[in-house]
Design an enzyme around this catalytic site. Structure first.
Site, mmCIF file in Angstrom:
data_model
loop_
_atom_site.group_PDB
_atom_site.id
_atom_site.type_symbol
_atom_site.label_atom_id
_atom_site.label_comp_id
_atom_site.label_asym_id
_atom_site.label_seq_id
_atom_site.Cartn_x
_atom_site.Cartn_y
_atom_site.Cartn_z
ATOM 1 N N GLU A 42 -0.690 2.873 8.462
ATOM 2 C CA GLU A 42 0.058 2.560 7.396
ATOM 3 C C GLU A 42 0.014 3.737 6.405
ATOM 4 O O GLU A 42 -1.306 3.950 5.928
ATOM 5 C CB GLU A 42 -0.384 1.359 6.867
ATOM 6 C CG GLU A 42 0.143 0.960 5.448
ATOM 7 C CD GLU A 42 -0.676 -0.244 4.906
ATOM 8 O OE1 GLU A 42 -0.796 -0.338 3.548
ATOM 9 O OE2 GLU A 42 -1.346 -1.128 5.618
ATOM 10 N N ARG A 46 0.986 5.683 -2.160
ATOM 11 C CA ARG A 46 0.346 6.305 -3.430
ATOM 12 C C ARG A 46 0.032 7.642 -3.399
ATOM 13 O O ARG A 46 -0.418 8.128 -4.637
ATOM 14 C CB ARG A 46 -1.137 5.551 -3.341
ATOM 15 C CG ARG A 46 -1.278 3.996 -3.453
ATOM 16 C CD ARG A 46 -2.909 3.510 -3.475
ATOM 17 N NE ARG A 46 -3.571 3.677 -2.404
ATOM 18 C CZ ARG A 46 -4.487 4.153 -2.031
ATOM 19 N NH1 ARG A 46 -5.120 4.793 -2.857
ATOM 20 N NH2 ARG A 46 -4.953 4.114 -0.783
ATOM 21 N N THR A 70 1.863 0.355 0.300
ATOM 22 C CA THR A 70 1.933 0.546 -1.193
ATOM 23 C C THR A 70 3.336 0.551 -1.600
ATOM 24 O O THR A 70 3.625 1.401 -2.401
ATOM 25 C CB THR A 70 0.942 1.348 -1.742
ATOM 26 O OG1 THR A 70 -0.230 1.611 -1.114
ATOM 27 C CG2 THR A 70 0.433 1.210 -3.155
ATOM 28 N N LYS A 130 -0.298 -9.663 4.564
ATOM 29 C CA LYS A 130 -1.540 -8.777 4.271
ATOM 30 C C LYS A 130 -2.175 -9.644 3.200
ATOM 31 O O LYS A 130 -1.838 -10.220 2.288
ATOM 32 C CB LYS A 130 -1.020 -7.629 3.688
ATOM 33 C CG LYS A 130 -2.081 -6.825 3.242
ATOM 34 C CD LYS A 130 -1.555 -5.356 2.547
ATOM 35 C CE LYS A 130 -2.544 -4.452 1.953
ATOM 36 N NZ LYS A 130 -1.989 -3.313 1.444
#
Length: 214
Positions: A42, A46, A70, A130
């Site tokens: 993943e 960011r 993110t 998640k």
């Protein structure tokens, strides 16, 4: 369960990666993860260059499962998909992003930690959520408690997962895989400690195997 989600479940751990130098590190990192038995990643938005990192990792290891994390906007969804991302992860539950990903027919794993989040996810027909930040939100105990009214969901906890508590999480029947950055820390990547990353991945795979078979 979707075929891709099933493959992620079989691996058991999902490295959450922040890359500061994608052109330098994405290819060797992809190779290290695959060699360590964890062919999934993943890549978090960011860091600048996340889309570039996704593209390089997929080009380097075509069979690897690579997603984007993110993700906060539909523009980032588009950028990630154009780079070859196979799934989208968001830190919270955003109905607009969930609907957008479903329209694009791409898997989305939204961050959910409350009954309200879970109920919203139920209305969208999602399969896997998640749970973030996992440890700070109550860990395995809360995940088990939440599964009572919402038994239809499989959970991917992320946040505070480590080699020390990985087995505890994996033993929970509603947990399909664990997200974590402990095997891809900034120090390991910045100093190109690929052998250490391979070793941590192998240890993680062994813990998953023992937890599930024990």
């Amino acid at each position: 369960m979707d075929k891709l989600l099933q493959q992620i479940s079989e691996i058991g751990v999902v490295p959450v990666i922040k890359l500061g130098h994608p052109t330098r590190d994405a290819a060797p990192l992809a190779k290290a993860l695959c060699e360590g038995g964890v062919p999934v990643a993943e890549v978090t938005f960011r860091a600048a260059g996340a889309a570039q990192a996704i593209r390089i990792m997929k080009e380097t290891c075509p069979d690897m499962i690579v997603g984007a994390g993110t993700v906060l906007t539909t523009a980032q969804v588009d950028e990630a998909l154009a780079a070859g991302a196979q799934f989208i992860v968001t830190p919270g539950f955003d109905p607009e992003l969930v609907a957008y990903c479903q329209e694009k027919q791409v898997i989305i794993l939204p961050g959910c930690t409350t009954p309200t989040d879970y109920h919203a996810a139920y209305k969208f027909g999602l399969e896997v959520l998640k749970f973030f930040p996992a440890e700070q939100s109550g860990g395995v105990a809360k995940i088990k408690a939440m599964s009572a009214p919402f038994p239809m969901f499989k959970i991917m906890p992320t946040g505070g997962v480590s080699l020390k508590n990985l087995a505890e999480y994996i033993k929970c029947p509603v947990i399909t895989a664990c997200g974590g950055s402990y095997m891809v820390t900034a120090d390991l990547i910045e100093n190109q400690k690929w052998d250490e990353i391979i070793d941590l991945c192998k240890k993680s795979v062994e813990i998953v195997k023992e937890a599930r078979n024990g």
